[in-house]
Design a protein around this motif. Structure first.
Motif, mmCIF file in Angstrom:
data_model
loop_
_atom_site.group_PDB
_atom_site.id
_atom_site.type_symbol
_atom_site.label_atom_id
_atom_site.label_comp_id
_atom_site.label_asym_id
_atom_site.label_seq_id
_atom_site.Cartn_x
_atom_site.Cartn_y
_atom_site.Cartn_z
ATOM 1 N N ILE A 1 0.706 -0.919 -0.294
ATOM 2 C CA ILE A 1 0.245 0.007 -0.311
ATOM 3 C C ILE A 1 0.835 1.280 -0.170
ATOM 4 C CG2 ILE A 1 -1.415 0.861 0.798
ATOM 5 C CD1 ILE A 1 -2.415 -1.046 2.310
ATOM 6 N N GLY A 2 0.810 2.284 -0.559
ATOM 7 C CA GLY A 2 1.636 3.841 -0.740
ATOM 8 C C GLY A 2 1.527 4.094 -2.448
ATOM 9 N N PRO A 3 2.154 5.178 -2.268
ATOM 10 C CA PRO A 3 2.375 5.934 -3.870
ATOM 11 C C PRO A 3 3.184 5.600 -5.155
ATOM 12 C CG PRO A 3 3.563 6.919 -2.319
ATOM 13 C CD PRO A 3 2.843 6.176 -1.057
ATOM 14 N N SER A 4 4.357 4.390 -4.320
ATOM 15 C CA SER A 4 4.988 3.739 -4.865
ATOM 16 C C SER A 4 4.887 2.575 -5.567
ATOM 17 C CB SER A 4 6.621 3.505 -4.229
ATOM 18 O OG SER A 4 6.714 5.543 -3.795
ATOM 19 N N PRO A 5 4.230 1.877 -6.873
ATOM 20 C CA PRO A 5 3.838 1.074 -7.318
ATOM 21 C C PRO A 5 4.899 0.649 -7.854
ATOM 22 C CG PRO A 5 2.957 2.844 -8.515
ATOM 23 C CD PRO A 5 3.738 3.659 -7.359
ATOM 24 N N ASP A 6 5.943 1.371 -7.682
ATOM 25 C CA ASP A 6 7.237 0.262 -8.186
ATOM 26 C C ASP A 6 8.043 0.076 -7.600
ATOM 27 O OD1 ASP A 6 7.963 2.801 -6.909
ATOM 28 O OD2 ASP A 6 9.527 2.827 -7.673
ATOM 29 N N LYS B 1 6.570 -6.477 0.962
ATOM 30 C CA LYS B 1 5.357 -5.452 1.707
ATOM 31 C C LYS B 1 5.983 -4.518 2.997
ATOM 32 C CE LYS B 1 0.995 -3.945 2.702
ATOM 33 N NZ LYS B 1 -0.322 -4.621 3.380
ATOM 34 N N ILE B 2 7.059 -6.217 3.434
ATOM 35 C CA ILE B 2 6.988 -6.263 4.742
ATOM 36 C C ILE B 2 8.438 -5.506 4.617
ATOM 37 C CG2 ILE B 2 7.767 -7.257 7.047
ATOM 38 C CD1 ILE B 2 5.639 -9.367 6.608
ATOM 39 N N HIS B 3 9.576 -6.138 3.717
ATOM 40 C CA HIS B 3 10.741 -5.629 3.386
ATOM 41 C C HIS B 3 10.639 -4.177 3.166
ATOM 42 C CE1 HIS B 3 14.444 -5.262 1.930
ATOM 43 N NE2 HIS B 3 14.146 -4.100 0.860
ATOM 44 N N ARG B 4 9.715 -3.477 2.543
ATOM 45 C CA ARG B 4 9.640 -2.280 2.273
ATOM 46 C C ARG B 4 10.256 -1.294 3.197
ATOM 47 N NH1 ARG B 4 4.142 0.674 -0.491
ATOM 48 N NH2 ARG B 4 5.034 2.304 -0.536
ATOM 49 N N ARG B 5 9.161 -1.591 4.347
ATOM 50 C CA ARG B 5 9.558 -0.910 5.381
ATOM 51 C C ARG B 5 10.230 -0.184 5.693
ATOM 52 N NH1 ARG B 5 4.364 -4.076 7.728
ATOM 53 N NH2 ARG B 5 2.419 -3.516 6.723
ATOM 54 N N THR B 6 11.461 -1.765 5.830
ATOM 55 C CA THR B 6 13.042 -0.852 6.088
ATOM 56 C C THR B 6 13.671 0.222 5.654
ATOM 57 O OG1 THR B 6 13.548 -2.171 4.589
ATOM 58 C CG2 THR B 6 13.339 -3.373 6.745
ATOM 59 N N HIS B 7 12.791 0.397 4.446
ATOM 60 C CA HIS B 7 13.244 1.348 3.914
ATOM 61 C C HIS B 7 12.488 2.943 3.689
ATOM 62 C CE1 HIS B 7 16.135 -0.802 1.283
ATOM 63 N NE2 HIS B 7 15.024 -2.149 0.221
ATOM 64 N N VAL B 8 11.108 3.055 4.239
ATOM 65 C CA VAL B 8 10.307 3.599 4.204
ATOM 66 C C VAL B 8 10.213 4.117 6.207
ATOM 67 C CG1 VAL B 8 9.638 3.742 2.455
ATOM 68 C CG2 VAL B 8 8.721 2.420 3.947
ATOM 69 N N ARG B 9 11.084 3.245 6.530
ATOM 70 C CA ARG B 9 10.662 3.330 7.993
ATOM 71 C C ARG B 9 10.147 3.193 8.726
ATOM 72 N NH1 ARG B 9 16.043 7.642 10.279
ATOM 73 N NH2 ARG B 9 17.614 5.695 9.209
ATOM 74 N N GLU B 10 8.433 2.609 7.815
ATOM 75 C CA GLU B 10 6.620 2.510 8.987
ATOM 76 C C GLU B 10 7.208 1.557 9.279
ATOM 77 O OE1 GLU B 10 2.823 0.835 6.360
ATOM 78 O OE2 GLU B 10 4.272 1.068 5.253
ATOM 79 N N PRO C 1 3.633 0.373 10.971
ATOM 80 C CA PRO C 1 2.181 0.771 11.739
ATOM 81 C C PRO C 1 1.471 0.216 12.551
ATOM 82 C CG PRO C 1 2.739 -1.302 9.572
ATOM 83 C CD PRO C 1 4.100 -0.173 9.885
ATOM 84 N N PHE C 2 2.423 -0.808 12.948
ATOM 85 C CA PHE C 2 1.946 -1.422 14.562
ATOM 86 C C PHE C 2 2.035 -0.801 16.004
ATOM 87 C CE2 PHE C 2 3.004 -4.385 10.678
ATOM 88 C CZ PHE C 2 0.985 -4.926 10.131
ATOM 89 N N ILE C 3 1.441 -0.264 16.244
ATOM 90 C CA ILE C 3 1.393 0.378 17.773
ATOM 91 C C ILE C 3 1.098 -0.632 18.983
ATOM 92 C CG2 ILE C 3 0.789 2.414 18.829
ATOM 93 C CD1 ILE C 3 0.857 3.557 16.117
ATOM 94 N N CYS C 4 2.526 -0.646 19.891
ATOM 95 C CA CYS C 4 1.820 -0.803 21.163
ATOM 96 C C CYS C 4 0.490 0.080 21.383
ATOM 97 C CB CYS C 4 3.071 -1.356 22.094
ATOM 98 S SG CYS C 4 2.996 -2.132 23.654
ATOM 99 N N LYS D 1 6.306 -4.877 11.396
ATOM 100 C CA LYS D 1 6.116 -6.076 12.234
ATOM 101 C C LYS D 1 4.739 -6.655 12.268
ATOM 102 C CE LYS D 1 9.472 -8.443 9.364
ATOM 103 N NZ LYS D 1 10.468 -9.896 10.017
ATOM 104 N N ARG D 2 3.706 -6.981 12.038
ATOM 105 C CA ARG D 2 2.969 -8.040 13.224
ATOM 106 C C ARG D 2 3.051 -8.508 14.633
ATOM 107 N NH1 ARG D 2 -2.610 -6.680 13.170
ATOM 108 N NH2 ARG D 2 -2.538 -6.477 10.512
ATOM 109 N N THR D 3 4.108 -9.623 14.007
ATOM 110 C CA THR D 3 4.552 -10.595 14.563
ATOM 111 C C THR D 3 5.346 -9.668 15.771
ATOM 112 O OG1 THR D 3 6.517 -10.809 12.680
ATOM 113 C CG2 THR D 3 4.349 -12.094 13.288
ATOM 114 N N THR D 4 6.621 -8.494 15.115
ATOM 115 C CA THR D 4 7.652 -8.277 16.424
ATOM 116 C C THR D 4 6.500 -7.702 17.030
ATOM 117 O OG1 THR D 4 9.179 -7.862 14.199
ATOM 118 C CG2 THR D 4 9.733 -6.748 16.886
ATOM 119 N N LEU D 5 4.931 -6.571 17.382
ATOM 120 C CA LEU D 5 4.501 -6.096 18.058
ATOM 121 C C LEU D 5 3.837 -7.575 18.802
ATOM 122 C CD1 LEU D 5 2.684 -4.295 18.929
ATOM 123 C CD2 LEU D 5 0.799 -4.943 17.709
ATOM 124 N N LYS D 6 3.541 -8.314 18.840
ATOM 125 C CA LYS D 6 3.226 -9.077 19.938
ATOM 126 C C LYS D 6 4.163 -9.900 20.525
ATOM 127 C CE LYS D 6 -0.367 -11.306 16.694
ATOM 128 N NZ LYS D 6 -1.169 -12.390 15.972
#
Length: 460
Positions: free
Chosen positions: A17-22, A102-111, A113-116, A125-130
């Motif tokens: 999800i996001g503005p960068s489909p590439d 998709k999960i890997h992409r977050r390492t570049h954009v520093r996204e 989304p899963f908050i304690c 990652k959701r698993t890291t949050l759990k």
């Protein structure tokens, strides 16, 4: 048509999800039919054509119920993981599934989304949050089959199980010490090399371990990520939270076989037993002073360097050790969390409370190995031991003293220094005690004069 729509929606669910489909290149999805039940399942068309044709010569031989190929018994997941068609456009790292990319992409954009919901720490990652949330709940779902010890993560359980096997395959080439895990060996080798690859972005201080850096960063951010779910008290380290939780329950399962003192953790018992053995394995390379604990040595070294990294946020005062800062901070807030059940007296530190409670119980757990005299505190025992050893020697007359203050007083005999002046007659003395004795002469004279005058008045 319905099948085609479900395929499209499944694809869309996997795409980032996001503005960068590439970041992801959409792959053509192909349906494959099971020859037994005609059930459809979907996979990357290029994988089906490249892999299944060569393995089975027939794409009609996959069972959708088990996801297995009837001819070779290889799963689609296995085939797909050998193929990595989804590449990151930034670092070219390849992945089997779009969800992995998709999960890997977050390492570049520093996204993240899963908050304690407890401490508001964010994760990619959701698993890291759990896994993180188990810190707050204390949940340890992974149990060792041998000793029933519980762990918060499966990785920690696997690492623990190696202990039971007794295998230590990884040896240090310098000191031949062996380790069960390669990661532990790598950390150990940094003691020899002095390597500190983890640097603080604020003060540029370097550390040998990543977890030590993370703990240090809390000094700058004042973050306390580990919270007690009972009383909401927060801690910088997970070990601090564990200690706090066991203090609340009052559980102390580890007992000293010599004095029967109980401890929350085995590490506490191990450190305590050094009192009985007198062992001090940690030596300062500057002044050769020895210490029973490594933390005490680190704190001592700062007396040579002048470093005071622990700064009070309320006043300009700084400290060489974190526990000294904690003690100081209580002078600002007046906090005394540890109360005596016998007299309701409150203390800043648990160690002070334990020492105080011995006044009520009369317990004296610390015994001198030379004369068998017993003491209520380890500091009193250490002070007493100096009477036997007399470590401080005069460089002039070689006379030995138990305490530093005694030798400092004695050396004034050789130097002739007389710092203590009488305010009445200006006579000087080497010791304050000698001055006090001398001043009684003047007070006695005044008393005699006043008494004599009083007697003369009576005669008149």
């Amino acid at each position: 048509m319905r099948v085609k729509q479900s395929v499209t929606s499944a694809l869309n669910a996997c795409l980032p999800i996001g503005p960068s489909p590439d970041f992801v290149t959409e792959k053509q999805v192909k349906s494959v039919s099971c020859s037994k039940c005609s059930e459809l399942f979907y996979s990357d068309a290029s994988i089906i054509e490249d892999t299944t044709q060569s393995l089975c010569q027939d794409i009609d031989k996959f069972d959708s119920m088990s996801n297995n190929c009837q001819s070779c018994m290889k799963t689609l997941n296995h085939i797909q993981r050998n193929k990595r068609p989804h590449k990151c456009s930034i670092c070219n790292k390849a992945f089997s599934l779009t969800s992995e990319l998709k999960i890997h992409r977050r390492t570049h954009v520093r996204e993240k989304p899963f908050i304690c919901s407890v401490c508001e720490k964010a994760f990619a990652k959701r698993t890291t949050l759990k896994r993180h949330q188990r810190i707050h709940t204390g949940e340890k779902p992974f149990k060792c089959a041998v000793c029933s010890k519980g762990f918060a993560s499966l990785l920690n359980l696997h690492e623990h199980q190696i202990i039971h096997k007794g295998e230590k395959l990884h040896k240090c080439s310098v000191c031949n010490k062996a380790f069960a895990l390669l990661s532990v060996l790598i950390m150990h080798q940094r003691l020899h090399t002095g390597e500190k690859p983890f640097t603080c972005s604020v003060c540029h201080k370097a550390f040998a371990q990543r977890k030590t850096l993370k703990t240090h960063e809390c000094v700058h951010t004042e973050e306390h990520p580990y919270k007690c779910y009972v009383c909401s008290k927060s801690f910088v380290r997970s070990s601090g939270l564990k200690i706090h939780q066991k203090i609340r329950t009052g559980e102390k399962p580890h007992k000293c076989p010599v004095c029967h003192q109980a401890f929350v953790f085995p590490s506490g018992l191990k450190m305590h037993q050094i009192i009985h053995t007198g062992e001090k394995p940690y030596q300062c390379s500057v002044c050769n002073k020895t210490f029973a604990r490594l933390a005490n040595l680190h704190g001592h070294k700062r007396t040579h360097t002048g470093e005071k990294p622990f700064k009070c946020s309320l006043c300009p005062k700084a400290f060489t050790q974190s526990n000294h800062l904690k003690k100081h901070q209580r002078t600002h807030n007046g906090e005394k969390p540890h109360k005596c059940s016998g007299c309701s007296k409150a203390f800043e530190f648990l160690s002070d409370l334990n020492r105080h409670q011995r006044l009520h119980t009369g317990e004296k757990p610390y015994e001198c190995s030379t004369c068998n005299k017993v003491f209520a505190s380890s500091s009193a025992l250490n002070s007493h031991k100096k009477i036997h050893t007399r470590p401080h020697k005069c460089c002039v007359c070689k006379r030995a003293f138990a305490f530093l203050s005694e030798i400092e007083t004695h050396q004034k005999i050789h130097t002739g220094e007389k710092r203590f002046d009488c305010s009445v007659c200006r006579k000087a003395f080497t010791h304050k005690a000698a001055l006090n004795n001398h001043q009684r002469i003047h007070t006695l004279q005044v008393f005699c004069v006043s008494e004599g005058l009083h007697s003369q008045n009576n005669v008149k």
